[in-house]
Design an enzyme around this catalytic site. Structure first.
Site, PDB file in Angstrom:
ATOM      1  N   HIS A  50     -14.034  25.974 -58.977  1.00 14.70           N
ATOM      2  CA  HIS A  50     -13.504  25.641 -57.663  1.00 14.70           C
ATOM      3  C   HIS A  50     -13.373  24.131 -57.527  1.00 14.70           C
ATOM      4  O   HIS A  50     -13.856  23.367 -58.357  1.00 14.70           O
ATOM      5  CB  HIS A  50     -14.417  26.176 -56.559  1.00 14.70           C
ATOM      6  CG  HIS A  50     -14.446  27.663 -56.465  1.00 14.70           C
ATOM      7  ND1 HIS A  50     -13.642  28.382 -55.612  1.00 14.70           N
ATOM      8  CD2 HIS A  50     -15.190  28.591 -57.153  1.00 14.70           C
ATOM      9  CE1 HIS A  50     -13.871  29.674 -55.768  1.00 14.70           C
ATOM     10  NE2 HIS A  50     -14.803  29.835 -56.695  1.00 14.70           N
ATOM     11  N   HIS A  82      -9.599  31.568 -56.522  1.00 14.64           N
ATOM     12  CA  HIS A  82      -8.371  31.808 -55.762  1.00 14.64           C
ATOM     13  C   HIS A  82      -7.249  32.266 -56.696  1.00 14.64           C
ATOM     14  O   HIS A  82      -7.486  32.628 -57.846  1.00 14.64           O
ATOM     15  CB  HIS A  82      -8.014  30.581 -54.930  1.00 14.64           C
ATOM     16  CG  HIS A  82      -9.204  30.029 -54.183  1.00 14.64           C
ATOM     17  ND1 HIS A  82      -9.769  30.666 -53.107  1.00 14.64           N
ATOM     18  CD2 HIS A  82      -9.976  28.931 -54.415  1.00 14.64           C
ATOM     19  CE1 HIS A  82     -10.821  29.987 -52.680  1.00 14.64           C
ATOM     20  NE2 HIS A  82     -10.977  28.923 -53.471  1.00 14.64           N
ATOM     21  N   GLU A 126     -18.094  23.415 -57.928  1.00 14.98           N
ATOM     22  CA  GLU A 126     -17.105  22.669 -57.142  1.00 14.98           C
ATOM     23  C   GLU A 126     -16.935  21.335 -57.868  1.00 14.98           C
ATOM     24  O   GLU A 126     -17.800  20.463 -57.817  1.00 14.98           O
ATOM     25  CB  GLU A 126     -17.601  22.452 -55.721  1.00 14.98           C
ATOM     26  CG  GLU A 126     -17.875  23.735 -54.943  1.00 14.98           C
ATOM     27  CD  GLU A 126     -16.615  24.356 -54.349  1.00 14.98           C
ATOM     28  OE1 GLU A 126     -15.508  23.816 -54.588  1.00 14.98           O
ATOM     29  OE2 GLU A 126     -16.737  25.387 -53.664  1.00 14.98           O
TER      30      GLU A 126
END
Length: 293
Positions: A175, A83, A257
């Site tokens: 992430h 992001h 993640e």
């Protein structure tokens, strides 16, 4: 008249002369001791120095080992911070669809955040900077897909192209998940075998799995956290075919993640700078063990 012009009383003069004589005798004795080599004389020097005289302890410098060649010299690693902090201000741009080979998908998303407002984009940049430092210390050439140095993005297809263009030996996309409360732990996402349009992961499935396994193992050791309890069956590994960043990659690549931002216990870890340093060390160790073979 100055104070030093006062005559010295006879008794004080006698004491001063005695003190001066004592000093002269002491100095003469010291000269004799030095000339003869100390209390034991020249013979003691021939035998080597005796026990050290009492005095303040002094530390002895440790021998410096020969400098080893950096273990990752000649290796290229691309870090992909998930992001971008600017994505929130560019909904139209990040919502446009891009080709990921098998279908079309949004350019990017804003990512998730903790209940307190700590964003995934801020987290991924922080850990990415720490990871870059650790890998560079080992001699690797490190490239970012972005460093919050652009208004938004890059889109997921461009992120893949950056790794491909660098001919990276490994790419890691960082992430943090946004699952439900009670879902805890980390997981590493591996590319599935995908062939369609511009996507063909045939050559990277096996090396990406090897990379992911090492990252998962070292991450668990460094952070003390467990594999996710809600995906991957407790292995810490998840295979997916719907991520453009993996589908379009031609070099070994994984996503990690690092935890679930929507769970309070995981969020407490993700917002802790000391824990983020552990996370970076774990990822770096996984990448380096993979690259060293």
């Amino acid at each position: 008249m100055h104070d030093d012009d006062n005559p010295v009383p006879p008794r004080r003069r006698t004491r001063a002369l005695a003190a001066a004589a004592a000093l002269i005798a002491a100095a003469a004795g010291w000269l004799v001791w030095e000339t003869t080599g100390g209390a034991a004389g020249p013979a003691s020097r021939a035998l080597g120095p005796g026990p050290a005289a009492p005095g303040p302890a002094r530390s002895t410098p440790s021998p410096v080992p020969p400098t080893a060649a950096p273990s990752l010299a000649g290796k290229t690693v691309v870090i992909d911070p998930g992001h971008n902090p600017g994505n929130f201000a560019h909904p139209r741009e990040i919502n446009r669809l891009v080709d990921i080979g098998t279908n079309r998908k949004e350019c990017d998303t804003t990512g998730t955040s903790t209940d307190s407002g700590y964003t995934e984009a801020a987290f991924t940049l922080d850990v990415s900077h720490r990871l870059r430092t650790l890998l560079r210390e080992q001699g690797a050439t490190v490239t970012f897909t972005h460093d919050a140095d652009r208004p938004y993005g890059p889109c997921i297809d461009e992120r893949a192209r950056i790794g491909n263009a660098a001919k990276a030996d490994a790419v890691v996309s960082l992430h943090a998940d946004g699952s439900g409360t009670g879902n805890r732990g980390f997981h590493v996402i591996l590319p599935a075998l995908v062939k369609g349009g511009a996507a063909d992961t045939t050559a990277i499935v096996a090396p990406s799995r090897a990379l992911g396994q090492r990252v998962a193992r070292e991450f668990a050791l460094a952070t003390g956290t467990a594999p996710a309890n809600y995906v991957g069956g407790g292995t810490g590994l998840d295979v997916r075919k719907d991520l453009g960043g993996l589908n379009l990659s031609t070099v070994p690549k994984v996503f990690i993640e690092c935890g679930n931002m929507r769970d309070p216990k995981d969020a407490a870890l993700l917002t802790d700078p000391a824990w983020r340093q552990k996370a970076a060390r774990g990822i770096a160790a996984g990448v380096s063990t993979y690259l060293r073979g």
